[in-house]
Design an enzyme around this catalytic site. Structure first.
Site, PDB file in Angstrom:
ATOM      1  N   SER A  90       0.859  -1.166  -0.022  1.00 21.43           N
ATOM      2  CA  SER A  90       0.206  -0.003   0.067  1.00 21.43           C
ATOM      3  C   SER A  90       0.864   1.354   0.068  1.00 21.43           C
ATOM      4  O   SER A  90       2.117   1.137  -0.369  1.00 21.43           O
ATOM      5  CB  SER A  90      -0.796  -0.066   1.276  1.00 21.43           C
ATOM      6  OG  SER A  90      -1.807   0.997   1.161  1.00 21.43           O
ATOM      7  N   ASN A  91       0.256   2.258   0.437  1.00 27.74           N
ATOM      8  CA  ASN A  91       0.937   3.666   0.382  1.00 27.74           C
ATOM      9  C   ASN A  91       0.475   4.375   1.707  1.00 27.74           C
ATOM     10  O   ASN A  91      -0.295   4.078   2.585  1.00 27.74           O
ATOM     11  CB  ASN A  91       1.155   4.220  -0.888  1.00 27.74           C
ATOM     12  CG  ASN A  91      -0.609   4.484  -1.293  1.00 27.74           C
ATOM     13  OD1 ASN A  91      -1.113   5.373  -0.401  1.00 27.74           O
ATOM     14  ND2 ASN A  91      -0.955   4.074  -2.280  1.00 27.74           N
ATOM     15  N   HIS A  92       0.870   5.482   1.679  1.00 28.60           N
ATOM     16  CA  HIS A  92       0.509   6.378   3.005  1.00 28.60           C
ATOM     17  C   HIS A  92      -0.489   7.490   2.819  1.00 28.60           C
ATOM     18  O   HIS A  92      -0.716   8.151   3.861  1.00 28.60           O
ATOM     19  CB  HIS A  92       1.798   7.331   3.427  1.00 28.60           C
ATOM     20  CG  HIS A  92       3.004   6.588   3.603  1.00 28.60           C
ATOM     21  ND1 HIS A  92       3.347   5.639   4.861  1.00 28.60           N
ATOM     22  CD2 HIS A  92       4.276   6.344   2.955  1.00 28.60           C
ATOM     23  CE1 HIS A  92       4.496   4.962   4.675  1.00 28.60           C
ATOM     24  NE2 HIS A  92       4.967   5.473   3.600  1.00 28.60           N
ATOM     25  N   ALA A 129      -4.746   7.322  -3.941  1.00 32.47           N
ATOM     26  CA  ALA A 129      -3.523   6.795  -4.217  1.00 32.47           C
ATOM     27  C   ALA A 129      -3.485   5.243  -4.636  1.00 32.47           C
ATOM     28  O   ALA A 129      -3.395   4.597  -3.567  1.00 32.47           O
ATOM     29  CB  ALA A 129      -2.438   7.142  -3.041  1.00 32.47           C
TER      30      ALA A 129
END
Ligand code: PMT
Length: 398
Positions: free
Chosen positions: A207-209, A275
Site C-alpha cells: 500500500s502507501n501512506h 492513491a
C-alpha cells in the site's frame, strides 16, 4: 467574512475553551459576532471572555436578572446570517433533533430562517452511539450542516473521534460556506480517496501512506456547493456525515474500479484523488507466507487504471479531474498524465514540498487545465485547497 453576521452558540463541553480563538479569528476576518451560551457552558468559558472578544453582550437566559433585559430569541434568529453551534454537545444535538426548547440557544435554533451549522464535540463512545448518529441524521435531514469532529486526544484521556474541529478549520469551513456560490444541486460528483491495499497473503498487503484527507476535503467542499457526493475510498480513518453524502468502502484497486463502474454514468463530475497502488501481487497466497519459505521476491502485475477508464468512458459532458503525485520531473509528468489520461484538469502535488501530500492537514498543489492554464496554490489546509479546486472546476462548467 467582512460584515457577515455570525451567531455563535456555545454549549457546555470542555472544548468551549477553543471558542475564544474562533471568535478572535472571525473578528480578525471582520465578521460581526454575537454569542449565545447555554447556562452549562459558562462553567467552561467565562461569558466575560466571550463578550469581550465578540464585542457584544452575551445571551444566556431568556431574561437577564441583572439588567431586566429580555433576550429575544426571534431577534437573534433574524439578525444572524448563519447560526454556528460549537461545541455542540450530545445533549444539545439531542434536543435540537427532538424539538426540545428549554433554553435561549435552542429557542433561537428553532426560530432560525438562515442556515445552522453544528460542530459536535464529545467523547468517542458518545460520538459513535446509535442515538447520536440518529440525531445527526435527523438534523441533516432538517437542513443543518455538520462540521465533523476530529480524531485525536480527548479530554477524558481516551484517543479517538470526538474532538471539536480546530478553530482555524471551523473558520475556513464557515468562510467557504458563506462564500459558496448558489448550490448547483442535482449534480452528482464521484470522488476516489485514500490508498488501496493489495493483498499478498491473508495478513499482508502492499500500500502507501495516503490517509484519505485530501479526498474527504474535496467531498466537504463539493457538499458545500450542493453536489450529491459519492465517495469511493480505500481503507481510511476519515469520516463524514451528510444527507447528500454516500460512502463506498473498498480495499483493492479492483474493488475501487468495480465501484466506480457502478456509479460513473450517474455522475456529472469525477475527482480522482485516490492513491491507487499501480501494482499488485500476481499471486495472493491462501495462507500466511512463512519465513522459512525464503521468499525474497514478489511477482507483481499491473492494476487497472481507474481514472483512465472513467475518462475514456465518459458521456454527456462529464468532467474528469485527476491527481498526479510526483517525486521528480513534476510538471512534465503531470502534463503527461493530463494528456495520456485525457483529463480536464490535473492536480499536481510533489513529495519534495515539505508538509504537503500524504497524511497531514495541508497540501501544496499546482492545477493544470487542458488548455494550458495553471493555478499554483501555496501550502495550505487541504479543505481550502479543495474549495479552490471546486471553484476552478465550476468556473469551467459555467
Ligand atoms: O490521502 P492524503 O493523505 O490526504 O494524501 C493526498 C494524496 C497525496 C494521496 C493526493 O493529493 C494525491 O496526490 N492523490 C493521487 C496519488 C496518486 O496515486 O498519484 P499518481 O500520480 O500515481 O496517479 C495519477 C492519477 O491516476 C490519480 O488521480 C490516481 O487516483 C489515478 N490512478 C492511478 C493509478 C491507478 N491504477 N488508478 C488510478 O485511478
Amino acid at each position: 467574512m467582512y460584515g457577515k453576521r455570525i451567531l455563535l452558540g456555545i454549549t457546555g463541553g470542555i472544548a468551549a475553551y477553543k471558542i475564544a480563538y474562533l471568535i478572535r479569528i472571525l473578528k480578525k476576518q471582520e465578521a460581526e459576532v454575537k454569542c449565545i451560551m447555554t447556562p452549562a457552558s459558562s462553567a467552561f468559558i467565562s461569558p466575560l471572555v466571550v463578550s469581550t472578544l465578540s464585542k457584544n453582550q452575551v445571551g444566556i437566559e431568556f431574561w437577564d436578572k441583572n439588567t431586566g433585559v429580555w433576550n429575544n430569541h426571534v431577534a437573534y434568529a433574524e439578525w444572524a446570517d448563519v447560526f454556528l453551534i460549537a461545541p455542540a454537545t450530545m445533549n444539545t444535538i439531542g434536543k435540537m433533533a427532538n424539538g426540545l426548547c428549554e433554553n435561549l440557544l435552542l429557542a433561537t435554533y428553532f426560530s432560525m430562517k438562515g442556515r445552522t451549522i453544528v460542530a459536535p464535540a464529545m467523547d468517542l463512545d458518545m460520538y459513535k452511539h446509535p442515538s447520536f448518529l440518529r440525531n445527526i441524521e435527523t438534523l441533516t435531514n432538517d437542513g443543518v450542516t455538520v462540521i465533523p469532529a476530529e480524531d485525536g486526544e480527548l479530554a477524558s484521556g481516551l484517543e479517538g473521534e470526538g474532538r471539536l474541529a480546530e478553530p482555524e478549520m471551523i473558520a475556513s469551513f464557515l468562510a467557504a460556506f458563506m462564500s459558496a456560490a448558489q448550490p448547483v444541486s442535482e449534480k452528482r460528483i464521484c470522488i476516489t480517496a485514500g490508498p488501496t491495499h493489495e493483498a499478498l497473503d491473508p495478513v499482508r498487503y502492499i500500500s502507501n501512506h495516503s490517509s484519505g484527507k485530501m479526498g474527504f476535503s474535496i467531498a466537504k467542499a463539493a457538499l458545500l456547493r450542493g453536489y450529491e457526493v459519492v465517495l469511493i475510498c480505500g481503507p481510511t480513518e476519515e469520516t463524514l456525515l451528510h444527507p447528500l453524502f454516500t460512502r463506498i468502502d473498498v480495499v483493492s484497486a479492483d474493488e475501487m474500479l468495480t465501484a466506480v463502474k457502478r456509479i460513473w454514468q450517474t455522475c456529472d463530475l469525477g475527482v480522482f484523488s485516490a492513491a491507487v497502488a499501480d501494482f499488485r501481487p500476481a499471486i495472493i497466497a491462501d495462507v500466511k507466507m512463512k519465513k522459512k519459505e525464503q521468499t525474497t521476491s514478489i511477482q507483481l502485475e499491473q492494476n487497472p487504471d481507474i481514472l483512465k477508464w472513467a475518462s475514456f468512458e465518459r458521456q454527456n459532458n462529464q468532467k474528469v479531474v485527476g491527481f498526479a503525485l510526483e517525486t521528480n520531473n513534476e510538471k512534465e509528468n503531470a502534463l503527461l498524465k493530463l494528456e495520456q489520461k485525457n483529463l480536464d484538469f490535473v492536480v499536481l502535488n510533489s513529495t519534495q514540498d515539505k508538509g504537503a501530500t500524504f497524511g497531514g492537514e495541508q497540501n501544496k498543489v499546482t492545477i493544470f487545465g487542458k488548455d494550458g492554464e495553471l493555478v499554483e496554490l501555496e501550502l495550505q489546509n487541504k479543505f481550502d485547497i479543495a474549495v479552490k479546486l471546486m471553484d476552478i472546476i465550476e468556473n469551467v462548467n459555467a
